[in-house]
Scaffold this active site. Structure first.
Site, mmCIF file in Angstrom:
data_model
loop_
_atom_site.group_PDB
_atom_site.id
_atom_site.type_symbol
_atom_site.label_atom_id
_atom_site.label_comp_id
_atom_site.label_asym_id
_atom_site.label_seq_id
_atom_site.Cartn_x
_atom_site.Cartn_y
_atom_site.Cartn_z
ATOM 1 N N CYS A 9 -15.437 -4.303 29.480
ATOM 2 C CA CYS A 9 -16.393 -5.406 29.549
ATOM 3 C C CYS A 9 -15.774 -6.602 30.270
ATOM 4 C CB CYS A 9 -16.901 -5.764 28.150
ATOM 5 S SG CYS A 9 -18.464 -6.689 28.193
ATOM 6 N N HIS A 61 -18.570 -0.756 25.550
ATOM 7 C CA HIS A 61 -17.790 -0.778 24.318
ATOM 8 C C HIS A 61 -18.012 0.549 23.581
ATOM 9 C CE1 HIS A 61 -16.894 -5.030 24.697
ATOM 10 N NE2 HIS A 61 -18.174 -5.288 24.888
#
Length: 519
Positions: A337, A430
């Site tokens: 991310c 994630h």
């Protein structure tokens, strides 16, 4: 009644794990139980099946209940982007930014949302286990509180206060917390729990008797320090630099794989690396300075709530150059991310930081631009030839991709996600490492890049089973060490009537004069 608020004397006192343990214990009795945290402040979050974002602790508590996560379990989430500003997420979706002072003006309306959401859960479940936030004795915040005694008063909840004895001064914590509350708040506090005790519990007996005499309230149990309990820390402060994450088992082969994770100032979803730490022979450490990368095999750049600012921190600490040198030697680096965004050539951000265009680390041939709308989704695809799923929470999106850059993940329609170039990889996803088959393939790849030919990825680690084992451990601790009959009485009947009042500043003398007893 059917609901209970578990408050704590401090942050990280153990509210989250005690709440998860109570949820697990109740669920194993066959009860329909749900978790609830009115307001959470955390950059560790997940995307729910109903399309929103909640604190990760409530997702873990939902798993303890046997439920999928829902935005109803955490209706208000604050995600700090700096020391002064936080993004506000209401029922799963972004609802502006606030400062500490401006947030006070929004709380009255949010209390209505919180209470109505809790009422709905109570109507659908046998029990709802609520978790407080910080301490209920933060008297400077009490007037607008919606997470601790403000919630307890509005919803008529009995309160159990948890104190962390490992910090020291637990009796003062518990007594002082109660004494600072006003009379109506004190009337809802039905008892205490002491958490993280090491040693012979008999040593506490005289202190427990004295606390009950002074407050008129019992300690409903002493939870021991559990060395094997480590997954899903609620507070990112729990991730201490240079400490090994988890309890690494010995390697299956002849070599360890050493993983370094820069402990970013605004680290987000630090729990991503816990799946790596669950593998035998994988030693994961959070680091804050470049010398710690000299003996690392793999560097993982984690997520960040302030990508541009944390990228600046990497440069200021010398970690940016150390990460480039690591990859330049052919050693593996992976970004997740915000960490993935840092690996790209350029980041243009008028949303999160407002600084415009900045150079990334230039290790992946991509450019990122931040959009006002936040991406929230739970995608699936393939990576390293294995089926994978995960979840995305980000404002930055790729706007230019090098023609020769491979994706780390391949989406069902063939679109590439993330990037893979030599020994450098990145993804917005994630939870990717929680996919067991992919994680084994990834670790084998990383070990090959690092020349760790003696490392062997275990073929039998199930991260889902590891997490379930942690939840069962919590349930066992509650069942064995807490007075579960007393907890049931609080759930069913509320706090006992006629509990003594401790006036602020009067210490325990008022309780003693009112018949609270003596040593």
């Amino acid at each position: 009644m059917n609901a209970l608020l578990i408050a704590g004397t401090t942050s990280d006192a153990g509210k989250s794990v005690v709440a998860a343990g109570v949820c697990r214990w109740l669920a194993r009795t066959g009860a329909r139980v749900a978790p609830f945290k009115a307001q959470n402040m955390s950059n560790n979050s997940v995307v729910t099946p109903d399309g929103g974002e909640i604190g990760r602790a409530q997702a873990v508590q939902a798993a303890a209940c046997g439920l999928e996560p829902s935005v109803r379990f955490n209706p208000v989430l604050l995600k700090p982007g700096s020391d002064r500003r936080s993004q506000v997420v209401v029922l799963g979706h972004v609802s502006g930014e606030v400062t500490a002072m401006s947030y006070r003006e929004r709380k009255a309306a949010l209390l209505d949302t919180v209470v109505s959401t809790l009422d709905g859960l109570r109507a659908e479940h046998d029990h709802v286990i609520c978790e407080g936030a910080g301490s209920p004795a933060e008297i400077n915040l009490r007037a607008t509180d919606i997470a601790n005694m403000g919630l307890a008063r509005a919803a008529g909840l009995p309160v159990l206060v948890v104190g962390d004895i490992d910090r020291g001064g637990v009796f003062a914590q518990l007594f002082g917390t109660l004494a600072l509350l006003d009379a109506a708040d004190q009337a809802l506090v039905g008892g205490f729990v002491i958490n993280k005790f090491r040693g012979d519990p008999a040593l506490l007996d005289s202190g427990l008797d004295r606390l009950r005499a002074l407050t008129g309230r019992p300690v409903h149990g002493v939870l021991p320090w559990a060395e094997d309990l480590w997954l899903d820390a609620e507070d990112s402060l729990s991730y201490v630099a240079d400490g090994v994450v988890g309890r690494p088992a010995p390697p299956r082969g002849s070599q360890w794989l050493r993983v370094a994770v820069p402990r970013l100032p605004r680290i987000s979803n630090a729990t991503d690396v816990e799946a790596l730490a669950a593998e035998p022979g994988v030693a994961v450490r959070f680091v804050t300075e470049p010398s710690r990368l000299t003996d690392a095999d793999l560097v993982v750049l984690p997520g960040s709530k302030s990508t541009v600012a944390d990228l600046g921190w990497l440069h200021d600490t010398g970690l940016a150059d150390a990460i480039r040198a690591h990859a330049g030697a052919g050693l593996p680096v992976v970004g997740i991310c915000g960490g993935f965004q840092m690996l790209t050539r350029r980041i243009t951000d008028q949303v999160e930081s407002g600084v415009g265009a900045v150079d990334g680390l230039g290790m992946l041939d991509l450019e990122i631009e931040f959009e006002e709308a936040k991406t929230l989704r739970r995608p699936s695809g393939t990576a390293f030839g294995e089926p994978v799923d995960g979840y995305e929470i980000h404002h930055g999106v790729p706007v230019r991709r090098g023609d020769d850059l491979a994706g780390l993940v391949r989406l069902p329609g063939g679109t590439a996600e993330g990037g893979l170039s030599g020994s450098v990889a990145g993804t917005h996803w994630h939870g990717l490492f929680e996919n067991d088959a992919f994680r084994r393939r990834f670790l084998t790849w990383a070990a090959g890049c690092a020349g760790r030919d003696g490392f062997v990825a275990a073929g039998d680690t199930s991260f889902a089973e590891v997490r379930a084992g942690q939840l069962d451990l919590l349930g066992d601790l509650v069942e064995k060490h807490l007075d579960t009959d007393a907890i049931r009485r609080l759930l069913e009947g509320g706090a006992p009537a006629g509990l003594p009042l401790l006036p602020p500043g009067a210490g325990g003398r008022a309780a003693l004069r009112s018949g609270g007893g003596s040593e």
